[in-house]
Design a protein around this motif. Structure first.
Motif, short mmCIF file in Angstrom:
data_model
loop_
_atom_site.label_atom_id
_atom_site.label_comp_id
_atom_site.label_asym_id
_atom_site.label_seq_id
_atom_site.Cartn_x
_atom_site.Cartn_y
_atom_site.Cartn_z
N ALA A 80 -54.39 -6.08 -39.22
CA ALA A 80 -54.48 -7.18 -40.19
C ALA A 80 -54.64 -8.51 -39.48
O ALA A 80 -55.43 -9.37 -39.91
CB ALA A 80 -53.25 -7.18 -41.10
N GLU A 81 -53.92 -8.73 -38.39
CA GLU A 81 -54.05 -9.97 -37.61
C GLU A 81 -55.47 -10.13 -37.08
O GLU A 81 -56.06 -11.21 -37.16
CB GLU A 81 -53.07 -10.00 -36.43
CG GLU A 81 -51.68 -10.42 -36.79
CD GLU A 81 -51.56 -11.89 -37.15
OE1 GLU A 81 -52.18 -12.75 -36.49
OE2 GLU A 81 -50.85 -12.18 -38.11
N ILE A 82 -56.01 -9.06 -36.52
CA ILE A 82 -57.35 -9.10 -35.96
C ILE A 82 -58.39 -9.34 -37.06
O ILE A 82 -59.29 -10.17 -36.91
CB ILE A 82 -57.66 -7.82 -35.16
CG1 ILE A 82 -56.75 -7.76 -33.92
CG2 ILE A 82 -59.13 -7.73 -34.78
CD1 ILE A 82 -56.71 -6.42 -33.23
N ALA A 83 -58.25 -8.63 -38.18
CA ALA A 83 -59.20 -8.79 -39.29
C ALA A 83 -59.13 -10.20 -39.87
O ALA A 83 -60.17 -10.80 -40.18
CB ALA A 83 -58.94 -7.74 -40.37
N GLU A 84 -57.94 -10.75 -40.00
CA GLU A 84 -57.79 -12.12 -40.50
C GLU A 84 -58.46 -13.11 -39.55
O GLU A 84 -59.14 -14.04 -39.98
CB GLU A 84 -56.30 -12.50 -40.65
CG GLU A 84 -55.59 -11.83 -41.80
CD GLU A 84 -55.89 -12.47 -43.15
OE1 GLU A 84 -56.52 -13.55 -43.22
OE2 GLU A 84 -55.50 -11.86 -44.16
N ARG A 88 -61.60 -15.50 -40.42
CA ARG A 88 -61.56 -16.97 -40.26
C ARG A 88 -62.70 -17.48 -39.37
O ARG A 88 -63.09 -18.63 -39.46
CB ARG A 88 -60.22 -17.41 -39.65
CG ARG A 88 -59.05 -17.37 -40.61
CD ARG A 88 -57.82 -18.05 -40.03
NE ARG A 88 -57.45 -17.61 -38.70
CZ ARG A 88 -56.65 -16.58 -38.43
NH1 ARG A 88 -56.12 -15.88 -39.41
NH2 ARG A 88 -56.37 -16.27 -37.18
N ASN A 89 -63.19 -16.61 -38.50
CA ASN A 89 -64.27 -16.96 -37.57
C ASN A 89 -65.53 -16.14 -37.89
O ASN A 89 -66.27 -15.73 -36.99
CB ASN A 89 -63.82 -16.71 -36.13
CG ASN A 89 -62.69 -17.62 -35.75
OD1 ASN A 89 -62.91 -18.76 -35.38
ND2 ASN A 89 -61.46 -17.13 -35.86
N LYS A 90 -65.74 -15.92 -39.17
CA LYS A 90 -66.80 -15.01 -39.63
C LYS A 90 -68.19 -15.41 -39.16
O LYS A 90 -69.00 -14.56 -38.78
CB LYS A 90 -66.76 -14.90 -41.15
CG LYS A 90 -67.63 -13.78 -41.67
CD LYS A 90 -67.28 -13.45 -43.09
CE LYS A 90 -68.15 -12.35 -43.62
NZ LYS A 90 -67.62 -11.05 -43.54
#
Length: 181
Positions: A80-84, A88-90
């Motif tokens: 979840a941390e990595i995906a978030e 945020r840096n999409k």
């Protein structure tokens, strides 16, 4: 040492900016250095090539994220941390995700995550031997995560980061689930 990190950060910022302006395949080391006023010699003191820089950015950022989590972190919290972070840096990750050849983001994720999970298994069960079968299972699982992450970054899945992370973690093979609860 601080100068090295600052130089790496300056080169990373330049690279990030350029990925918003042109495809990864078109970015040359000269573009990165010209964009930030560094020399090519300086670049090569820190990185082998632009892919090494790209991977350094991802590894540095993920390491920071994972180190902020408590020791009791579980697979879902990590994912979840990595995906978030990626969400945020999409723009940056979407731009570099389009490159699918050797040294791609997916290649790096498979290598990095495999090493990370093997290390985690060794720390949790230092007396247990990691078999070739387990290594194969980890690499297969991580390759599937990298592929699904690539599709998610490309927008083929519309889930928010937490829902995406839950799906990834819910599909961990039984053989590995005992290690990453």
């Amino acid at each position: 040492m601080a100068l090295k990190i600052n130089t790496k950060e300056i080169l990373a910022d330049s690279f990030r900016k350029l990925t918003g302006e042109m495809p990864l395949e078109s970015i040359r080391v000269k573009d990165i250095t010209d964009n930030c006023g560094a020399s090519r010699t300086t670049f090569y003191k820190h990185f082998k090539d632009k892919y090494d820089l790209m991977n350094w950015i991802f590894k540095r950022d993920v390491d920071v994220l994972l180190n902020r989590l408590p020791d009791s972190k579980n697979q879902y919290d990590e994912m979840a941390e990595i995906a978030e972070y990626i969400y945020r840096n999409k723009e940056f990750y979407s731009n570099i995700n389009h490159y699918k050849a050797q040294n791609s983001l997916s290649d790096f994720i498979v290598s990095y995550a495999s090493e990370y999970l093997l290390d985690k298994m060794n720390k949790r069960n230092p007396k247990e031997k990691i078999t070739d079968d387990l290594v194969f299972s980890i690499k297969q699982y991580v390759a599937s995560i990298a592929y699904m992450l690539s599709l998610w970054i490309d927008g083929r899945y519309q889930e928010d980061p937490k829902t995406f992370s839950k799906k990834v973690c819910d599909n961990i093979p039984e053989k590995l689930a005992v290690y990453f609860s």
